[in-house]
Scaffold this active site. Structure first.
Site, PDB file in Angstrom:
ATOM      1  N   HIS A 154     -27.392 146.085 -27.954  1.00  0.00           N
ATOM      2  CA  HIS A 154     -27.258 146.876 -29.177  1.00  0.00           C
ATOM      3  C   HIS A 154     -25.880 146.663 -29.805  1.00  0.00           C
ATOM      4  O   HIS A 154     -25.759 146.493 -31.025  1.00  0.00           O
ATOM      5  CB  HIS A 154     -27.464 148.365 -28.860  1.00  0.00           C
ATOM      6  CG  HIS A 154     -27.261 149.259 -30.038  1.00  0.00           C
ATOM      7  ND1 HIS A 154     -28.111 149.265 -31.128  1.00  0.00           N
ATOM      8  CD2 HIS A 154     -26.288 150.168 -30.316  1.00  0.00           C
ATOM      9  CE1 HIS A 154     -27.682 150.136 -32.031  1.00  0.00           C
ATOM     10  NE2 HIS A 154     -26.579 150.697 -31.555  1.00  0.00           N
TER      11      HIS A 154
ATOM     12  N   ARG B 110       5.689 155.319 -28.940  1.00  0.00           N
ATOM     13  CA  ARG B 110       4.571 154.409 -29.259  1.00  0.00           C
ATOM     14  C   ARG B 110       4.121 154.546 -30.714  1.00  0.00           C
ATOM     15  O   ARG B 110       3.386 153.696 -31.218  1.00  0.00           O
ATOM     16  CB  ARG B 110       3.386 154.651 -28.318  1.00  0.00           C
ATOM     17  CG  ARG B 110       2.813 156.052 -28.383  1.00  0.00           C
ATOM     18  CD  ARG B 110       1.673 156.222 -27.409  1.00  0.00           C
ATOM     19  NE  ARG B 110       1.231 157.626 -27.347  1.00  0.00           N
ATOM     20  CZ  ARG B 110       0.135 158.037 -26.720  1.00  0.00           C
ATOM     21  NH1 ARG B 110      -0.635 157.155 -26.099  1.00  0.00           N
ATOM     22  NH2 ARG B 110      -0.186 159.311 -26.701  1.00  0.00           N
TER      23      ARG B 110
ATOM     24  N   ARG C 215     -22.296 143.999 -33.861  1.00  0.00           N
ATOM     25  CA  ARG C 215     -20.986 143.366 -33.985  1.00  0.00           C
ATOM     26  C   ARG C 215     -21.040 141.857 -34.195  1.00  0.00           C
ATOM     27  O   ARG C 215     -20.006 141.233 -34.489  1.00  0.00           O
ATOM     28  CB  ARG C 215     -20.139 143.699 -32.756  1.00  0.00           C
ATOM     29  CG  ARG C 215     -19.846 145.191 -32.620  1.00  0.00           C
ATOM     30  CD  ARG C 215     -19.254 145.779 -33.888  1.00  0.00           C
ATOM     31  NE  ARG C 215     -18.932 147.205 -33.752  1.00  0.00           N
ATOM     32  CZ  ARG C 215     -18.376 147.939 -34.701  1.00  0.00           C
ATOM     33  NH1 ARG C 215     -18.088 147.387 -35.868  1.00  0.00           N
ATOM     34  NH2 ARG C 215     -18.124 149.215 -34.503  1.00  0.00           N
TER      35      ARG C 215
END
Length: 280
Positions: A193, A171, A198
């Site tokens: 929040h 990976r 964001r």
């Protein structure tokens, strides 16, 4: 940007975000009435009116009484690029369970931004992008390079996987524009929040898109709480001590009092009293 501009329904309950991502509300315990019930502890005899419930929710939001909002719990299914997920998981007041590349095979799903998203580094913000226009040949170089490296990374990963090498090791070939999935459990207070941070204009555009999609769902599920959140948090401003002192110096207190007495509806009666108390 607004929730409606981002939230395009792909399947029932699944909101498409970016080129291959989505958010989906899996489960939800509680709604606006749960916030009110928690704040009052018990309804006792009879019930309150919708108007009184709205006033209470707005009072709780305005005065940062957060625990009643923690009584509402949500669970989401998220699909996003790995670099977005790593920003997402910096929020720790919640629970995650992510698709594991140790146990499962990676899928050939990579994020490729649109040409208009390809921007220069901001000169004034070390972690942000510039609004300066990027020449078309620069955008083409970015897109072709990302396509090439994504295909090469997945080709190497697939070949080594077919040879039976350990997935937990191979990976390392996969870049952070690979899509991942996770389940996310979070209460309403911490979700707001998350969205406050964001959905901010300074947040990276990709995670803002996911924030706006979440907001569209939340606005539908808890409309009264969302209205208060928009008024007092998203569109509110925090002032420092010295900024507030400047406001006090220039405020026309008699005029503001007369506006309140005349029934100005910019603020509710309670908000008018609180505002004038602050100024005094």
């Amino acid at each position: 940007m607004n929730p409606e501009a981002i939230a395009v329904e792909k399947q029932p309950g699944e909101i498409q975000v970016l080129d291959k991502g989505f958010v989906r509300l899996v489960d939800m315990m509680g709604d606006d009435s749960s916030v009110v019930q928690a704040a009052r502890v018990s309804y006792g005899k009879g019930t309150k009116t919708v108007r009184e419930d709205r006033g209470l929710i707005r009072y709780l939001m305005r005065h940062r009484h957060t625990t009643p909002f923690e009584m509402v719990q949500t669970k989401w299914h998220i699909k996003c690029p790995i670099f977005v997920a790593r920003q997402w998981m910096r929020h720790r007041a919640c629970s995650y369970n992510e698709y594991s590349l140790r146990y499962s095979e990676a899928r050939d799903e990579f994020y490729f931004p649109e040409a208009t998203r390809i921007q220069f580094q901001s000169k004034g913000n070390r972690q942000g992008s510039s609004a300066e226009e990027v020449p078309g040949d620069f955008q083409a170089l970015f897109s072709s390079s990302l396509d090439e490296i994504s295909k090469l990374a997945y080709y190497c990963y697939s070949n080594l996987n077919d040879l039976g090498l350990a997935r937990e090791l191979i990976r390392v070939f996969l870049p952070v524009n690979l899509y991942t999935e996770f389940y996310w459990s979070i209460n309403l207070h911490n979700l707001m929040h998350f969205l406050h941070l964001r959905m901010d204009a300074h947040a990276q555009e990709e995670i803002r898109a996911f924030g706006l999609a979440l907001a569209g769902v939340l606005k539908e599920k808890v409309p009264t709480t969302w209205e208060a959140f928009e008024d007092y948090v998203l569109n509110g401003k925090n002032l420092s001590k010295h900024e507030w002192m400047l406001i006090q110096k220039v405020a026309d207190l008699p005029k503001l009092k007369s506006m309140m007495e005349a029934g100005d509806e910019t603020l509710s009666k309670g908000e008018w009293r609180e505002f004038l108390d602050k100024l005094v």
